[in-house]
Structures are given as C-alpha cells and as structure tokens.
Design a protein around this motif. Structure first.
Motif, short mmCIF file in Angstrom:
data_model
loop_
_atom_site.label_atom_id
_atom_site.label_comp_id
_atom_site.label_asym_id
_atom_site.label_seq_id
_atom_site.Cartn_x
_atom_site.Cartn_y
_atom_site.Cartn_z
N CYS A 66 0.85 -1.09 0.01
CA CYS A 66 -0.04 -0.11 -0.13
C CYS A 66 0.93 1.37 -0.05
O CYS A 66 1.66 1.43 0.58
N PRO A 67 0.77 2.16 -1.08
CA PRO A 67 1.53 3.49 -0.85
C PRO A 67 1.14 4.26 0.35
O PRO A 67 1.97 5.24 0.57
N HIS A 68 -0.01 4.00 1.12
CA HIS A 68 -0.04 5.05 2.46
C HIS A 68 0.35 4.45 3.37
O HIS A 68 0.51 5.08 4.51
N ASP A 69 1.03 3.09 3.60
CA ASP A 69 1.70 2.54 4.65
C ASP A 69 2.65 3.49 5.44
O ASP A 69 2.43 3.55 6.69
N HIS A 71 2.56 7.01 5.82
CA HIS A 71 1.88 7.73 6.41
C HIS A 71 0.65 7.40 7.35
O HIS A 71 0.90 8.00 8.47
N CYS A 72 0.37 6.27 7.35
CA CYS A 72 -0.80 5.85 8.40
C CYS A 72 -0.44 4.89 9.25
O CYS A 72 -0.98 4.50 10.10
#
Length: 84
Positions: A66-69, A71-72
């Motif tokens: 996941c490209p959001h890993d 950040h979140c």
C-alpha cells in the motif's frame, strides 16, 4: 537502545521474543527480524517497545504493497509476505 531477535507473532500483530528476564513485544516487528527498539513501558516481566529500526530483516519481510503505509502506520501485517 535494546535489540530483539523476534521469534513469534502475537495475536495483535506485534512481534515478540525473549528479553532480559521476560519478554518484549514490539509492534511492526516480524518473526525472523532483528530489531532495535525503545522501551515505552514495562508491565511485570513484559517490555512494550517502539520499533526504531529493523537491523536484519526476516526472509519473510516485503515492501508493504500500500502506498499509504508510511503515512498511516500500515496494516499490522502489511510487511509480511502472504505465504508466511
């Protein structure tokens, strides 16, 4: 900072292993990893840690899909290969 050779995966997704006279649990660590962590709190013989660095990754560690890993914080097991 202490080191941990992660030996097991706990039900909440944290990595765990023997540490001093008890155990350590470090979210984000995977079985087979050697990690450096900071001690956040102690409960009885268990140390709760915050992952600072993966010094030697597990053979089962992968780049989270996941490209959001970053950040979140990611899903608990996003860095673990599905086959593992």
């Amino acid at each position: 900072m202490p080191h941990l050779d992660v030996r097991w995966l706990l039900p909440d997704g944290a990595g765990g292993g023997p540490f001093e006279k008890g155990t350590a649990r470090v979210p984000g660590a995977l079985p087979g990893d050697r990690v450096r962590f900071s001690i956040a709190k102690k409960r009885g013989r268990t140390v709760l840690g915050v992952l600072d660095a993966v010094e030697a990754p597990s053979a089962d560690r992968q780049q989270p899909p996941c490209p959001h890993d970053a950040h979140c914080g990611g899903c608990d097991l996003s860095a673990l290969q599905p086959e593992a």
